[in-house]
Write an enzyme that holds these catalytic residues in place. Structure first.
Site, PDB file in Angstrom:
ATOM      1  N   GLU A  61      -5.439  -2.266   4.614  1.00 18.27           N
ATOM      2  CA  GLU A  61      -5.085  -2.977   5.927  1.00 18.27           C
ATOM      3  C   GLU A  61      -5.972  -3.935   6.247  1.00 18.27           C
ATOM      4  O   GLU A  61      -6.037  -4.727   7.133  1.00 18.27           O
ATOM      5  CB  GLU A  61      -4.591  -2.109   6.900  1.00 18.27           C
ATOM      6  CG  GLU A  61      -3.284  -1.417   6.655  1.00 18.27           C
ATOM      7  CD  GLU A  61      -3.451  -0.006   5.797  1.00 18.27           C
ATOM      8  OE1 GLU A  61      -2.298   0.501   5.715  1.00 18.27           O
ATOM      9  OE2 GLU A  61      -4.356  -0.084   5.213  1.00 18.27           O
ATOM     10  N   THR A 105       0.780  -1.230  -0.086  1.00 19.98           N
ATOM     11  CA  THR A 105       0.014   0.040   0.069  1.00 19.98           C
ATOM     12  C   THR A 105       0.818   1.387  -0.100  1.00 19.98           C
ATOM     13  O   THR A 105       1.729   1.349   0.735  1.00 19.98           O
ATOM     14  CB  THR A 105      -0.973   0.051   1.413  1.00 19.98           C
ATOM     15  OG1 THR A 105      -1.673   1.064   1.318  1.00 19.98           O
ATOM     16  CG2 THR A 105      -0.242  -0.195   2.386  1.00 19.98           C
ATOM     17  N   LYS A 134      -7.504  23.117   9.179  1.00 17.04           N
ATOM     18  CA  LYS A 134      -7.796  23.808  10.377  1.00 17.04           C
ATOM     19  C   LYS A 134      -7.663  25.255  10.472  1.00 17.04           C
ATOM     20  O   LYS A 134      -6.393  25.733  10.048  1.00 17.04           O
ATOM     21  CB  LYS A 134      -6.615  23.243  11.434  1.00 17.04           C
ATOM     22  CG  LYS A 134      -6.761  21.824  11.825  1.00 17.04           C
ATOM     23  CD  LYS A 134      -5.496  21.527  12.642  1.00 17.04           C
ATOM     24  CE  LYS A 134      -5.656  19.889  12.967  1.00 17.04           C
ATOM     25  NZ  LYS A 134      -5.471  19.316  11.629  1.00 17.04           N
ATOM     26  N   TRP A 157     -12.638  23.552  11.972  1.00 18.04           N
ATOM     27  CA  TRP A 157     -12.100  22.487  11.290  1.00 18.04           C
ATOM     28  C   TRP A 157     -12.976  22.303  10.208  1.00 18.04           C
ATOM     29  O   TRP A 157     -14.284  22.382  10.301  1.00 18.04           O
ATOM     30  CB  TRP A 157     -12.245  21.268  12.223  1.00 18.04           C
ATOM     31  CG  TRP A 157     -11.029  21.055  12.966  1.00 18.04           C
ATOM     32  CD1 TRP A 157     -10.412  22.089  13.698  1.00 18.04           C
ATOM     33  CD2 TRP A 157     -10.472  19.831  13.601  1.00 18.04           C
ATOM     34  NE1 TRP A 157      -9.353  21.393  14.352  1.00 18.04           N
ATOM     35  CE2 TRP A 157      -9.502  19.986  14.434  1.00 18.04           C
ATOM     36  CE3 TRP A 157     -10.824  18.402  13.232  1.00 18.04           C
ATOM     37  CZ2 TRP A 157      -8.765  19.136  14.994  1.00 18.04           C
ATOM     38  CZ3 TRP A 157     -10.222  17.361  14.114  1.00 18.04           C
ATOM     39  CH2 TRP A 157      -9.053  17.718  14.806  1.00 18.04           C
TER      40      TRP A 157
END
Length: 548
Positions: free
Chosen positions: A335, A188, A445, A450
């Site tokens: 994963e 990956t 940010k 956010w």
């Protein structure tokens, strides 16, 4: 508590969860069902089993032993499907090489995985010729060719695939061994450094197949996978086993269609000719198909498509729904083998209008059976459910990679606190549907707020003249970071787009209270294309480097 272990009769068969056992039911129930490779090959499941046996014999004759690694560099094909089974069934490890990596990265993965034999499509011979002489582990090369002809190459080819199989018998007695034996490895691409190797055992691949199938087969109406379906992957077989669906399709014994290299005209032709009813792909591929001029000549109603790898925008979802496509999101990562959640709709949800349906179909979905999902803060404390609450997705499931190959430090980081950390920030509604709001590293940010880059991308993508968009955070001396929108215009629509048009469009959602005023981008840049990773995701690391 005292253990009360089951007592085994001496003659009882323990039945290890091995990949070979996925082949039993199709050979009994659907032996005459077809495997199709483009317009070149068509054979039944009996032949598939025979060719798997021939390949097993061929690999052993090449010197492959249990524990050795066999690498494959090919487009999606019947050959790849045969390797999915034959290689791990003899106790070897299948390394599915990411053919979209650079030659140097491919060299790294071949050596890191310690490949012993490499099966290579003739189209990738130039890549290997670039790194020839520096590959330390490979002992034998097998040519994969649609024509069967031997091309000119400086690489020492030991055999051609079909000729190799022709010299071998079909019957092979595949042995039993520990179900925790490693079956597959692939790499990956991370945000920094060389690719990381993930690996899965026979047990994990069998359980992932059963868990995903149970989730796909149980919806009352929408998004079901069943024995009447025709399956065609549009996610590369080198990437997380094409999301594990070739194993599932084979276990079901359904017709399978493998398209080779992805070209929109070929994909649309195969969908029409072979009556493909189930696929999966990343948003980029769906964009490509919907924009292709030949799409008007293909009836896509009834085609079920899982979108994963990146967030699906509502604009893309509605465009697909307009074509009659049963489109919905799935979620996972390299994963996790990979499927963790699916965004199926209940019959009541299907009664809603297109906007209401798109809202659900674009969500991350609900966890599969045997998948435990938590949303946690930086201290691993659970965050409350609710649209306004967000936390990192951490998971447990029997099919998650147990670490990164030969990488103890990153493995411990991945499994910090006993849960696998996805790096994705999400919230959950009262029905248990997750909605990813961003990657932890991609949250912008700004001014104490956010901003979700994914949410802002979705809003900008709703502008009728926008074909594609990526939003990244750029350093700002006053506010810390500010969003930069990178926009690709639809063909013929460039004149309708400028920075002010995009800002006005976003401001409309601010006025409705959908997003805060901080979301209106200060800068909009119009580009011809947006950088992608090797598996079609927007490459925000590269974009930040390019536009910093």
């Amino acid at each position: 508590m005292e253990d009360s272990l089951v007592q085994r009769t001496a003659s009882a068969y323990a039945y290890p969860l091995l990949i070979k056992n996925l082949l039993f039911s199709p050979l009994v129930n659907n032996p005459e069902q077809q495997i199709v490779y483009r317009d070149r090959i068509r054979y039944d499941y009996r032949t598939l089993r025979q060719r798997i046996g021939q390949l097993a014999h061929a690999l052993r004759r090449l010197g492959v032993k249990p524990g050795d690694t066999v690498a494959v560099m090919d487009w999606d094909s019947h050959r790849y499907l045969e390797c999915f089974f034959a290689v791990p069934m003899i106790g070897a490890v299948l390394h599915t090489v990411n053919i979209r990596l650079s030659p140097e990265q491919i060299l790294y993965t071949i050596d890191h995985a310690e490949d012993d034999v490499l099966l290579v499509n003739e189209e990738f011979l130039p890549v290997l010729e670039q790194i020839k002489g520096r590959i330390d582990t490979v002992k034998k090369y097998v040519l994969l060719s649609d024509s069967g002809n031997m091309p000119q190459t400086t690489l020492e080819i030991d055999a051609e695939y079909e000729a190799l199989l022709d010299r071998c018998p079909a019957e092979y007695e595949f042995p039993d061994f520990d179900e925790n034996t490693r079956a597959t490895t692939f790499y990956t691409t991370g945000t920094t450094g060389m690719p990381k190797g993930v690996y899965f055992s026979h047990r994990q691949l069998v359980l992932h197949s059963l868990g995903t199938l149970s989730a796909m087969a149980t919806p009352q109406t929408q998004g079901r996978l069943h024995q009447g379906d025709v399956y065609m992957p549009i996610t590369p077989m080198f990437h997380v086993h094409a999301w594990g669906f070739p194993y599932i399709a084979t276990m079901l014994g359904i017709k399978q269609v493998y398209p080779g290299r992805y070209a929109p005209d070929t994909l649309l032709e195969l969908i029409a000719r072979e009556k493909v009813s189930f696929s999966h792909c990343v948003p980029t591929i769906m964009h490509m198909l919907l924009a292709h001029p030949g799409i008007d000549g293909v009836d896509l109603s009834g085609w079920k498509v899982i979108i994963g790898g990146a967030a699906m925008s509502k604009a893309l979802c509605k465009a697909a729904l307009g074509r009659g496509i049963d489109i919905f999101s799935g979620y996972g990562m390299s994963e996790t083998c990979p499927v963790l959640t699916l965004a199926h709709l209940s019959p009541e949800m299907l009664e809603g209008d297109e906007d209401a349906q798109a809202e659900i179909r674009c969500r991350t979905g609900r966890p599969l059976p045997l998948v435990e999902v938590l949303l946690v803060d930086e201290k691993m404390s659970p965050v409350p459910a609710g649209e306004g609450s967000g936390g990192e997705i951490v998971v447990r499931s029997p099919w998650l990679t147990q670490g990164y190959l030969k990488d103890v430090k990153n493995s411990e980081t991945l499994w910090h606190g006993g849960y696998l950390h996805t790096g994705d920030v999400a919230c959950a509604d009262e029905r248990g549907y997750l909605k990813i709001t961003d990657r932890i590293k991609d949250v912008i940010k700004t001014g104490g707020e956010w901003i979700s880059s994914l949410e802002l991308e979705d809003i900008i993508a709703r502008h009728p003249a926008v074909a594609e968009v990526a939003v990244i955070g750029m350093p700002d001396e006053k506010w810390g970071e500010r969003p930069l929108a990178l926009v690709v215009a639809r063909p013929g629509q460039s004149a309708a787009l400028d920075e002010e048009a995009i800002r006005t469009h976003v401001q409309g959602y601010v006025d409705k209270g959908v997003v805060s005023r901080w979301s209106v981008p200060d800068r909009v840049r119009f580009v011809e294309a947006i950088d992608k990773t090797s598996v079609g995701k927007i490459n925000k690391v590269a974009l930040r480097d390019k536009y910093l």
